[in-house]
Design an enzyme around this catalytic site. Structure first.
Site, mmCIF file in Angstrom:
data_model
loop_
_atom_site.group_PDB
_atom_site.id
_atom_site.type_symbol
_atom_site.label_atom_id
_atom_site.label_comp_id
_atom_site.label_asym_id
_atom_site.label_seq_id
_atom_site.Cartn_x
_atom_site.Cartn_y
_atom_site.Cartn_z
ATOM 1 N N CYS A 63 -17.685 10.019 -5.301
ATOM 2 C CA CYS A 63 -18.684 9.310 -5.850
ATOM 3 C C CYS A 63 -18.263 8.189 -6.804
ATOM 4 C CB CYS A 63 -19.836 10.140 -6.518
ATOM 5 S SG CYS A 63 -21.069 9.126 -7.431
ATOM 6 N N TYR A 115 -15.099 4.582 9.028
ATOM 7 C CA TYR A 115 -14.597 5.635 8.616
ATOM 8 C C TYR A 115 -15.377 7.099 9.304
ATOM 9 C CZ TYR A 115 -11.106 3.727 5.607
ATOM 10 O OH TYR A 115 -9.987 2.916 5.135
ATOM 11 N N HIS A 117 -2.586 9.104 0.617
ATOM 12 C CA HIS A 117 -3.521 7.756 0.809
ATOM 13 C C HIS A 117 -4.896 8.513 1.058
ATOM 14 C CE1 HIS A 117 -0.307 5.053 2.496
ATOM 15 N NE2 HIS A 117 -0.522 5.224 1.178
HETATM 16 P P1 OAD Z 1 2.009 2.869 11.734
HETATM 17 O O1 OAD Z 1 1.109 2.758 12.686
HETATM 18 O O2 OAD Z 1 2.412 1.800 10.871
HETATM 19 O O3 OAD Z 1 3.566 3.128 12.082
HETATM 20 C C1 OAD Z 1 3.428 4.442 13.155
HETATM 21 C C2 OAD Z 1 4.877 4.511 13.385
HETATM 22 O O4 OAD Z 1 4.726 5.621 14.297
HETATM 23 C C3 OAD Z 1 5.657 3.551 14.132
HETATM 24 O O5 OAD Z 1 6.829 3.380 13.644
HETATM 25 C C4 OAD Z 1 5.688 4.181 15.471
HETATM 26 O O6 OAD Z 1 7.079 3.505 16.255
HETATM 27 C C5 OAD Z 1 5.811 5.442 15.371
HETATM 28 N N1 OAD Z 1 5.359 6.420 16.492
HETATM 29 C C6 OAD Z 1 4.182 6.172 17.370
HETATM 30 N N2 OAD Z 1 4.080 7.078 18.046
HETATM 31 C C7 OAD Z 1 4.737 8.193 17.876
HETATM 32 C C8 OAD Z 1 5.060 9.495 18.140
HETATM 33 N N3 OAD Z 1 4.415 10.086 19.223
HETATM 34 N N4 OAD Z 1 5.994 10.270 17.509
HETATM 35 C C9 OAD Z 1 6.701 9.543 16.549
HETATM 36 N N5 OAD Z 1 6.715 8.284 16.123
HETATM 37 C C10 OAD Z 1 5.741 7.588 16.581
HETATM 38 O O7 OAD Z 1 1.582 4.010 10.471
HETATM 39 P P2 OAD Z 1 1.956 4.235 9.218
HETATM 40 O O8 OAD Z 1 3.489 4.051 9.031
HETATM 41 O O9 OAD Z 1 1.849 5.768 9.016
HETATM 42 O O10 OAD Z 1 -2.534 3.118 4.840
HETATM 43 O O11 OAD Z 1 1.338 3.503 8.350
HETATM 44 C C11 OAD Z 1 1.145 3.466 6.893
HETATM 45 C C12 OAD Z 1 0.081 3.112 6.355
HETATM 46 O O12 OAD Z 1 -0.508 1.806 6.950
HETATM 47 C C13 OAD Z 1 -1.155 4.265 6.530
HETATM 48 O O13 OAD Z 1 -1.218 5.260 5.920
HETATM 49 C C14 OAD Z 1 -2.388 3.124 6.452
HETATM 50 C C15 OAD Z 1 -1.860 1.903 6.934
HETATM 51 O O14 OAD Z 1 -2.598 0.991 6.222
HETATM 52 C C16 OAD Z 1 -3.805 3.422 4.101
HETATM 53 O O15 OAD Z 1 -4.854 3.496 4.812
HETATM 54 C C17 OAD Z 1 -3.965 3.049 2.765
#
Ligand code: OAD
Length: 239
Positions: free
Chosen positions: A120, A57, A112
């Site tokens: 803390c 992080y 999230h």
């Molecule tokens: P992901 O990494 O799962 O998905 C990213 C999405 O963005 C995919 O569908 C890609 O096709 C799309 N993408 C990539 N580049 C892009 C661009 N330039 N413009 C538009 N779309 C694009 O990310 P999240 O769905 O946000 O949780 O992930 C969900 C959660 O999984 C996160 O918040 C995190 C993770 O584990 C926690 O940390 C609790």
């Protein structure tokens, strides 16, 4: 019967920040130094190996200083301002833990958590800090002297923030827009179907069709920084 008030909910995910240079979770193999993200982003990992989780992080907290909001973040700020001027309800929800929406000027619900905030575990004190960024030095709690604050991030197995407020906004929405999320992590992945069920117009932008996409959704493939500004202009015609 009174007419339903126009009401927008926008959900963003890692894809909106990809054009600012932040890696998505499921692109590029989804690994960090050989660890699956799911193996670092858990309370169990923090108990088992806090040094590893802290380093993970701290690297992400440092990366915020190297990136800027892009045209998609700015477009949503403009959309919110126009909605306020037209008495249209607007709720921006993000799964992202970066601070690019707020640096673009938006008010946002971080379901999230946030990299910019530490918490803390002993006394629940919250501290905003993006200055103490050494990889292997913990930040102690100034309120109760606990040795190390944790990132204020919702880890796997923990309850996301703002779920009641989000649910209320979803149930009243007439337009739902999903940007840059793969639609695999719940509960956020379920928001699209709630919006469909209440009869909202559903618009989805992503590079690849997300898991939760349905033929009833209006899918706009492409980079968020290129698609969102046009989409904002289009929505403003419609409101
Ligand atoms: P992901 O990494 O799962 O998905 C990213 C999405 O963005 C995919 O569908 C890609 O096709 C799309 N993408 C990539 N580049 C892009 C661009 N330039 N413009 C538009 N779309 C694009 O990310 P999240 O769905 O946000 O949780 O992930 C969900 C959660 O999984 C996160 O918040 C995190 C993770 O584990 C926690 O940390 C609790």
């Amino acid at each position: 019967m009174s007419a339903q008030r126009t009401s927008l909910v926008v959900l963003t995910g890692a894809g909106i920040s990809a054009d600012s240079g932040l890696a998505t979770f499921r692109g590029g193999g989804g690994l960090w130094e050989g660890h699956r993200v799911e193996d670092v982003a858990t309370p169990q990992a923090w108990r088992r190996d806090p040094a590893l989780v802290w380093r993970f992080y701290q690297l992400r907290r440092r990366a915020l200083g190297t990136v800027e909001p892009n045209a998609a973040h700015r477009g949503l700020t403009e959309l919110a301002a126009e909605c306020a001027a037209r008495d249209v309800a607007f709720t921006l929800v993000t799964q992202n833990v970066d601070d690019l929406h707020e640096r673009a000027g938006s008010a946002v619900l971080h379901m999230h958590g946030e990299l910019a905030q530490l918490r803390c575990e002993r006394c629940d004190a919250l501290v905003r800090d993006l200055e103490r960024l050494e990889l292997d030095v913990y930040v102690p709690c100034a309120s109760c002297s606990h040795a190390r604050l944790r990132p204020d991030i919702v880890w796997f197995g923990e309850m996301p923030y703002f779920l009641d407020a989000i649910d209320e906004a979803l149930r009243a929405c007439t337009h739902f827009v999903s940007i840059g999320t793969s639609g695999v992590v719940y509960p956020a992945a379920g928001f699209l179907s709630v919006a469909r069920d209440v009869g909202a117009r559903t618009i989805v932008n992503s590079l690849d069709p997300p898991e939760n996409l349905d033929p009833r959704d209006d899918f706009r493939a492409g980079r968020a920084s290129e698609v969102v500004p046009g989409l904002v202009a289009e929505l403003l015609q419609d409101l």
